[in-house]
Design a protein around this motif. Structure first.
Motif, short mmCIF file in Angstrom:
data_model
loop_
_atom_site.label_atom_id
_atom_site.label_comp_id
_atom_site.label_asym_id
_atom_site.label_seq_id
_atom_site.Cartn_x
_atom_site.Cartn_y
_atom_site.Cartn_z
N PRO B 363 11.23 -68.06 81.25
CA PRO B 363 10.47 -68.99 82.08
C PRO B 363 10.36 -68.44 83.50
N TYR B 364 9.48 -69.00 84.33
CA TYR B 364 9.21 -68.43 85.64
C TYR B 364 8.79 -69.51 86.63
N VAL B 365 9.20 -69.35 87.86
CA VAL B 365 8.76 -70.26 88.91
C VAL B 365 8.28 -69.46 90.11
N THR B 366 7.11 -69.84 90.64
CA THR B 366 6.57 -69.19 91.84
C THR B 366 6.83 -70.06 93.07
N PRO B 367 7.43 -69.48 94.14
CA PRO B 367 7.67 -70.31 95.34
C PRO B 367 6.36 -70.71 95.99
N THR B 368 6.16 -72.02 96.15
CA THR B 368 4.89 -72.51 96.73
C THR B 368 4.80 -72.26 98.24
N PRO B 388 -5.93 -76.60 96.09
CA PRO B 388 -5.50 -76.71 94.70
C PRO B 388 -4.16 -77.44 94.60
N ILE B 389 -3.99 -78.23 93.54
CA ILE B 389 -2.73 -78.95 93.32
C ILE B 389 -1.74 -78.01 92.61
N PRO B 390 -0.49 -77.89 93.14
CA PRO B 390 0.50 -77.06 92.45
C PRO B 390 0.90 -77.73 91.13
N THR B 391 0.88 -76.97 90.03
CA THR B 391 1.28 -77.53 88.74
C THR B 391 2.31 -76.62 88.08
N ARG B 392 2.87 -77.12 86.97
CA ARG B 392 3.78 -76.31 86.16
C ARG B 392 3.12 -76.14 84.81
N GLY B 393 2.98 -74.92 84.38
CA GLY B 393 2.28 -74.65 83.13
C GLY B 393 3.21 -74.71 81.93
N GLY B 394 2.65 -75.09 80.77
CA GLY B 394 3.46 -75.19 79.56
C GLY B 394 3.53 -73.90 78.80
N GLY B 395 2.55 -73.05 79.01
CA GLY B 395 2.47 -71.79 78.27
C GLY B 395 3.45 -70.76 78.79
N SER B 396 3.39 -69.58 78.22
CA SER B 396 4.32 -68.53 78.60
C SER B 396 3.56 -67.24 78.87
N ILE B 397 3.90 -66.56 79.98
CA ILE B 397 3.40 -65.21 80.21
C ILE B 397 4.62 -64.36 80.49
N PRO B 398 5.29 -63.91 79.40
CA PRO B 398 6.58 -63.22 79.53
C PRO B 398 6.55 -62.12 80.58
N ILE B 399 5.39 -61.48 80.70
CA ILE B 399 5.26 -60.36 81.59
C ILE B 399 5.60 -60.72 83.05
N VAL B 400 5.34 -61.98 83.42
CA VAL B 400 5.59 -62.40 84.80
C VAL B 400 7.07 -62.24 85.15
N ALA B 401 7.93 -62.68 84.24
CA ALA B 401 9.37 -62.54 84.48
C ALA B 401 9.76 -61.07 84.42
N LEU B 402 9.09 -60.33 83.52
CA LEU B 402 9.39 -58.91 83.38
C LEU B 402 9.07 -58.16 84.68
N PHE B 403 7.91 -58.49 85.27
CA PHE B 403 7.51 -57.84 86.54
C PHE B 403 8.57 -58.09 87.62
N GLU B 404 9.01 -59.34 87.71
CA GLU B 404 9.98 -59.68 88.76
C GLU B 404 11.26 -58.89 88.55
N ARG B 405 11.67 -58.77 87.26
CA ARG B 405 12.92 -58.08 86.97
C ARG B 405 12.78 -56.58 87.21
#
Lengths: 454, 454
Positions: B363-368, B388-405
């Protein structure tokens, strides 16, 4: 009765059966429609070749029914032989060691779809009739009716029987579509379970959804269907449908003790199936669970993505095929209705449920003290050298109850198969011993029946 | 920034996307392997045509990765654009109104597999880059990486990223693979759920059996699998796997109140899905159930006879694909292990269970409150006229966490799709408005980001 004829013609008898087994007469799948008809025509021609009269196909709204007869003397009793030339679907094909419709002999066994159920078994009768006609002659009148829809519920046989009551009049019906305990321990089935078969479809959202976007927010038809199916049994293995057991006749301790005499080796049973334990209704033996107790089994289930790899879909629909085996005095109509009402009642909000009834069949019991049962018992004794043990079968032959209702005639279930013949499974087979022993045993039934009916 | 260029070239932009959508680049099915490569080559060539340098394919053990760059000034910030050119399988084909790989325009929407996920969305970036290059010029350095295995877990991207850290160095990663609330209410995803995906197989008897002969006596893998799946949720809709919720970070009431500001019409939601009620974890709203709460869904199930008609088989095996959506701080490895241990533990005697892990994602969270998020927010505001309204998505983009790591870089999820685009479903579509509005919005991100990073 001389068995020289059998010895002289055994290779031809086998070759003819193999020809019949090469015809993929799968009644459940309309793409095999023409093959089903070819099988019917093959049977008709072999009945004529065996010396029977008026061999012909009767058309139905479904697959044709083959009929032939040999009426030698109105004073003699009449035997009506029943069988079915249609077979179960052969899939999954990849699990067959040799192609299901290219019969192969291995270890003295015939491997093919329908080898035992029921082509191998009803064809024994055609050859036994040929043998009797060519040697000592028929001691009884005989009528033969081989249908093509047994594996899909004999939907059109009922109408046919009702419309041909006179033609089908007989004193007993003789059927080989069941099994014996073993080649060392012959048995005769004194009863059969009935059947109620339904197909259920659970629909949630109106389209397949992304499980990430919608997962957790809406009913998932697969999860819901799983929960609904799971709820159909309690932790004692009893079926939870209200009223399901209301009409079940419980056997007396004496009857249960009689049935318990049939030899049964639980370890061998588990070893044969490759399981570490059995499972079933509390308070009953494995033999009882599979014969005198009603059951509920999912026969198929499907929904969502079943292909290669991973797809994160939340599917719109999930379906299952569910069958219930019935015992006296349950009826398929009553049980199907109880199931349908209950299954719809337990559907949660967020899904809709459709229950579509497939075919059904009534349970049946044959009186062991009847002349007919005695004749069959003596036939086994003469051919096998030992008395057959009366058993209760788990399978269903709906036609047996139908015959009793429409024609008022009892059926004798003189089957020669084995439970290990893998009926309805890949690598179905039938022993050469059983095929030839059946052809040898059948004439003795006619002999003893003619004598006992005098 | 002039949008004249967009107006002048919009038909060509669309035609190019339609050409890309005609390539069935289904990464999950090896029979489409060559089409997947064709799509990669198509993307490479369009990157070159858009004015980027060094456009090339990087081979992996799976499908190739497309990379290109435009480095204008080391002093400027660098944006790494990520997308994926592979698509979900298109089956069931029969439910598509027009063939999935013959894109069709109806009601101002592009209907095709991948129209939104993700071809339509990443292609906006290629066209936006072309537009910037041809008009005011690029305000930042840009690197573009489009992979071909996102729909099967980006199995080989991790290795690729680890081996090309220098080449991929950037200040922010920009991804369009998510959705906005509506065309009237733009939103920016501040978080994503992770994923754990497994395939389970329950085996009972060593072969398919006749349900009449064995029914009631042995474990039926379908009934057992149904019971096991059903037991994974309690009557409150909570997942029963021990430890499953241990690492879940519960949102504060303030955070939940902030998310609750996103407009949501439950009646419209139900009407759109054709359901009479929603279902989910007690104590949470539908939006929360599909974004900040972990879930478990069966994505596919199969076993026994699923063909036409009725087959009374007691199958040897039954299988299911099951996925779990994860939230901070659950990890796929931990959850997959908890599931596997639990699922094996609840298997009754008489069956054996195999659990095969497919792919997973963190899972992933982006600092607003980050410069990156602010730049994206301003881009929307400038192009759409509202924040735009900040939302939390239900889907997964595993790559996002991979990039951060792997790279230590945060990602901005600037998606332009709609939940009603039917991702992963038949008749997936993408609005022409969204396609063009995205191309218009993206350059504003570069402008504001370049300014804010000064």
């Amino acid at each position: 009765m001389s068995t020289t004829y059998l010895t002289e013609h055994k290779q031809r008898f086998l070759d003819e059966l193999l020809d019949l087994l090469r015809i993929p007469s799968v009644s459940a799948d309309s793409s095999f429609k023409n093959d089903v008809r070819r099988a019917a025509e093959f049977v008709r021609d072999k009945l004529t070749a065996a010396g029977l009269d008026n061999a012909q196909l009767f058309e139905t709204a479904g697959h044709p029914i083959v009929y032939a007869e040999k009426l030698i003397d109105p004073a003699r009793p009449t035997v009506l032989v029943y069988g079915h030339y249609d077979v179960q679907p052969a899939d999954p094909y990849e699990l067959w060691h040799t192609p299901p419709f290219e019969p192969t002999i291995r270890n003295e066994r015939i491997y093919a779809r329908g080898a035992c159920d029921d082509k191998g078994q009803f064809y024994m009768h055609i050859k036994a009739l040929e043998m009797m006609g060519a040697t000592d002659g028929l001691p009884c009148n005989v009528k033969v009716m081989i249908e093509g829809e047994e594996e899909v519920g004999s939907d059109h046989l009922g109408t046919f029987v009702a419309e041909h009551r006179d033609m089908l009049q007989a004193d007993v019906i003789l059927i080989s579509d069941t099994s014996i305990i073993s080649n060392e321990t012959p048995s005769l089935e004194a009863g059969l379970r009935g059947l109620s078969y339904v197909e259920v479809e659970v629909t949630g959202p109106n389209r397949d959804l992304h499980s990430g976007v919608y997962g957790g927010g809406v009913a998932n038809p697969i999860n819901v269907l799983a929960k609904m199916i799971a709820s159909l049994h309690d932790d004692q293995g009893r079926i939870t449908i209200p009223g399901f057991y209301d009409n079940v006749i419980d056997l007396s301790d004496a009857d249960r003790a009689e049935l318990a005499k049939a030899p049964f080796d639980l370890d061998e049973y588990k070893r044969d199936l490759g399981i570490n334990d059995v499972m079933g209704e509390a308070g009953y033996s494995t033999n009882e669970r599979t014969s005198i107790r009603p059951t509920l089994d999912a026969n198929g289930i499907w929904g969502g993505y079943t292909g290669e790899g991973a797809k994160t879909v939340l599917p719109s629909k999930a379906s299952a095929k569910i069958s219930m085996r019935l015992v006296p005095n349950q009826t398929p109509d009553e049980i199907t209705e109880l199931f349908t009402n209950h299954f719809k009642a337990i559907a949660p909000a967020g899904v809709s449920v459709v229950v579509k009834p497939h075919h059904g069949g009534l349970p049946y019991v044959t009186p062991t003290d009847s002349v007919e049962f005695e004749a069959a018992s003596r036939a086994f004794e003469e051919a096998w050298g030992k008395k057959p043990i009366p058993t209760r079968g788990g399978g269903s032959i709906p036609i047996v109850a139908l015959f009793e209702r429409e024609l008022g005639i009892k059926s004798i279930l003189m089957g020669f198969g084995l439970d290990s013949d893998a009926l309805h499974s890949p690598n179905e087979s039938y022993g050469l011993f059983n095929f030839y022993k059946g052809i040898e045993t059948i004439p003795y039934f006619y002999k003893h029946y003619a004598a006992l009916k005098k």
